[in-house]
Design an enzyme around this catalytic site. Structure first.
Site, PDB file in Angstrom:
ATOM      1  N   THR A  33       0.844  -1.204   0.000  1.00 24.36           N
ATOM      2  CA  THR A  33       0.000   0.000   0.000  1.00 24.36           C
ATOM      3  C   THR A  33       0.874   1.247   0.000  1.00 24.36           C
ATOM      4  O   THR A  33       2.063   1.184  -0.303  1.00 24.36           O
ATOM      5  CB  THR A  33      -0.990  -0.044   1.184  1.00 24.36           C
ATOM      6  OG1 THR A  33      -1.976   0.976   1.016  1.00 24.36           O
ATOM      7  CG2 THR A  33      -0.294   0.157   2.525  1.00 24.36           C
ATOM      8  N   ASN A  34       0.299   2.405   0.327  1.00 26.04           N
ATOM      9  CA  ASN A  34       1.055   3.662   0.393  1.00 26.04           C
ATOM     10  C   ASN A  34       0.536   4.492   1.561  1.00 26.04           C
ATOM     11  O   ASN A  34      -0.351   4.047   2.298  1.00 26.04           O
ATOM     12  CB  ASN A  34       0.939   4.406  -0.946  1.00 26.04           C
ATOM     13  CG  ASN A  34      -0.507   4.661  -1.310  1.00 26.04           C
ATOM     14  OD1 ASN A  34      -1.214   5.390  -0.616  1.00 26.04           O
ATOM     15  ND2 ASN A  34      -0.980   4.030  -2.388  1.00 26.04           N
ATOM     16  N   HIS A  35       1.043   5.712   1.706  1.00 25.29           N
ATOM     17  CA  HIS A  35       0.753   6.517   2.907  1.00 25.29           C
ATOM     18  C   HIS A  35      -0.538   7.326   2.836  1.00 25.29           C
ATOM     19  O   HIS A  35      -0.814   8.124   3.727  1.00 25.29           O
ATOM     20  CB  HIS A  35       1.910   7.474   3.177  1.00 25.29           C
ATOM     21  CG  HIS A  35       3.144   6.801   3.675  1.00 25.29           C
ATOM     22  ND1 HIS A  35       3.184   6.098   4.853  1.00 25.29           N
ATOM     23  CD2 HIS A  35       4.384   6.700   3.143  1.00 25.29           C
ATOM     24  CE1 HIS A  35       4.399   5.609   5.039  1.00 25.29           C
ATOM     25  NE2 HIS A  35       5.145   5.960   3.999  1.00 25.29           N
ATOM     26  N   SER A  36      -1.333   7.175   1.775  1.00 22.84           N
ATOM     27  CA  SER A  36      -2.552   7.988   1.673  1.00 22.84           C
ATOM     28  C   SER A  36      -3.496   7.724   2.848  1.00 22.84           C
ATOM     29  O   SER A  36      -3.731   6.577   3.225  1.00 22.84           O
ATOM     30  CB  SER A  36      -3.276   7.662   0.359  1.00 22.84           C
ATOM     31  OG  SER A  36      -4.537   8.298   0.344  1.00 22.84           O
ATOM     32  N   ALA A 100      -4.914   7.343  -4.097  1.00 20.02           N
ATOM     33  CA  ALA A 100      -3.536   6.946  -4.409  1.00 20.02           C
ATOM     34  C   ALA A 100      -3.587   5.462  -4.799  1.00 20.02           C
ATOM     35  O   ALA A 100      -3.459   4.583  -3.946  1.00 20.02           O
ATOM     36  CB  ALA A 100      -2.638   7.181  -3.206  1.00 20.02           C
TER      37      ALA A 100
END
Ligand code: CTP
Ligand code: CA
Length: 222
Positions: A33-36, A100
Site C-alpha cells: 500500500t502507500n501513505h494515503s 492513491a
C-alpha cells in the site's frame, strides 16, 4: 451553519470522488500500500455534498468517517476500485480521482501465508489498470475529469504530461517535499493545472483546497 448555507452551485450535478490508498494482497496476512489517509478525497466529497451535488465516494481503506449524505462505496484493491468507478463513470458530470491507486500488485496472491526462507527474497509484481487513463479514453462529452499528481521532483512538468496523456480537464499537483502538503496533513499545497491555465494555491486546509477545485468544476459545468 455557515457551511450548510454555502452556495449550492453543484445542485443537480453527479460527482464521483475517489479517495484513500488501495491495498494489494500478497497473501492472507500481508499487502502492499502507500501513505494515503484519504483526507483530501473525503474533504472533496464533503465540500461537493455541501454545494448540492449528488456525490459518490469510492474509497480505499481509511481510518476516517465518510461524510454524511454521500453514497460511499468501500473497496480494497486497485482492481476493485477500477470496477466500482468504471461502472458508474458514464452518468457522472465530474469525476475526481484523489485516490492513491497502487501502480503494482503482487503477480500472484498466495492462498496460504508465505513462510520466510533463509536469505533474501524477490516479489514479482504486475501492473494494475490505470483507472484515470481509462476514464480519459472513455470520457463522455461534457464530463469534467480531474486527477491528482503526487511528485517529489519535476512536479509541474510531470503533472502537465499526465494531464495530456490521460486526457484530463485538470490535474491537482502536490509537491510532497513542501511543508504542510501531502500525506496525513490537514493542509495541502496544490497547483491546479489546466491546458490553458495554471493556478498555484496557497497553503490552506484540505477543505479550502477542495472548494477551490470545485470552484473550477462548478464554473466549467455551468
Ligand atoms: N491513477 C489511477 N490508476 C492508477 C494509477 C493512478 O487512476 N493505476 C490516478 C491517480 O488517482 C491520480 C493520477 O492517476 O489521480 C496520477 O497518479 P500518480 O500516481 O501521480 O501518477 P501515475 O500516472 O501513476 O504515474 P507515476 O506514479 O509513475 O508518477
Ligand atoms: Ca502512481
Amino acid at each position: 451553519l455557515r457551511e450548510i448555507a454555502c452556495k449550492k452551485d453543484l445542485q443537480g450535478k453527479k460527482i464521483l470522488v475517489t479517495a484513500g490508498p488501495t491495498q494489494e494482497a500478497v497473501d492472507p496476512v500481508r499487502y502492499l500500500t502507500n501513505h494515503s489517509t484519504g483526507k483530501m478525497g473525503y474533504a472533496l466529497a464533503r465540500c461537493a455534498m455541501l454545494r448540492g451535488a449528488d456525490v459518490t465516494l469510492v474509497t480505499g481503506p481509511t481510518a476516517i468517517t465518510p461524510p454524511p449524505f454521500v453514497q460511499t462505496v468501500a473497496v480494497t484493491s486497485a482492481e476493485e476500485m477500477y470496477q466500482e468507478v468504471t461502472k458508474r463513470a458514464a452518468e457522472q458530470n465530474a469525476i475526481i480521482m484523489a485516490a492513491a491507486v497502487a501502480d503494482y500488485r503482487p503477480a500472484t496472491v498466495s492462498a496460504e501465508k508465505q513462510k520466510k526462507q533463509a536469505g533474501d527474497a524477490v516479489l514479482p509484481l504486475s501492473r494494475t489498470k490505470d483507472i484515470l487513463a481509462y476514464l480519459g479514453e472513455h470520457k463522455p462529452a461534457g464530463q469534467f475529469l480531474c486527477g491528482f499528481s503526487m511528485e517529489t521532483q519535476h512536479m509541474l512538468e510531470n503533472s502537465r504530461a499526465k494531464l495530456k496523456q490521460k486526457h484530463l480537464d485538470m490535474i491537482c499537483a502536490n509537491n510532497l517535499k513542501v511543508a504542510g502538503a501531502g500525506f496525513g496533513t490537514d493542509t495541502n499545497v496544490v497547483t491546479l493545472i489546466q491546458a490553458q491555465k495554471e493556478q498555484e494555491l496557497p497553503l490552506q486546509s484540505k477543505e479550502a483546497v477542495g472548494h477551490a477545485i470545485l470552484d473550477v468544476i462548478a464554473k466549467t459545468l455551468s
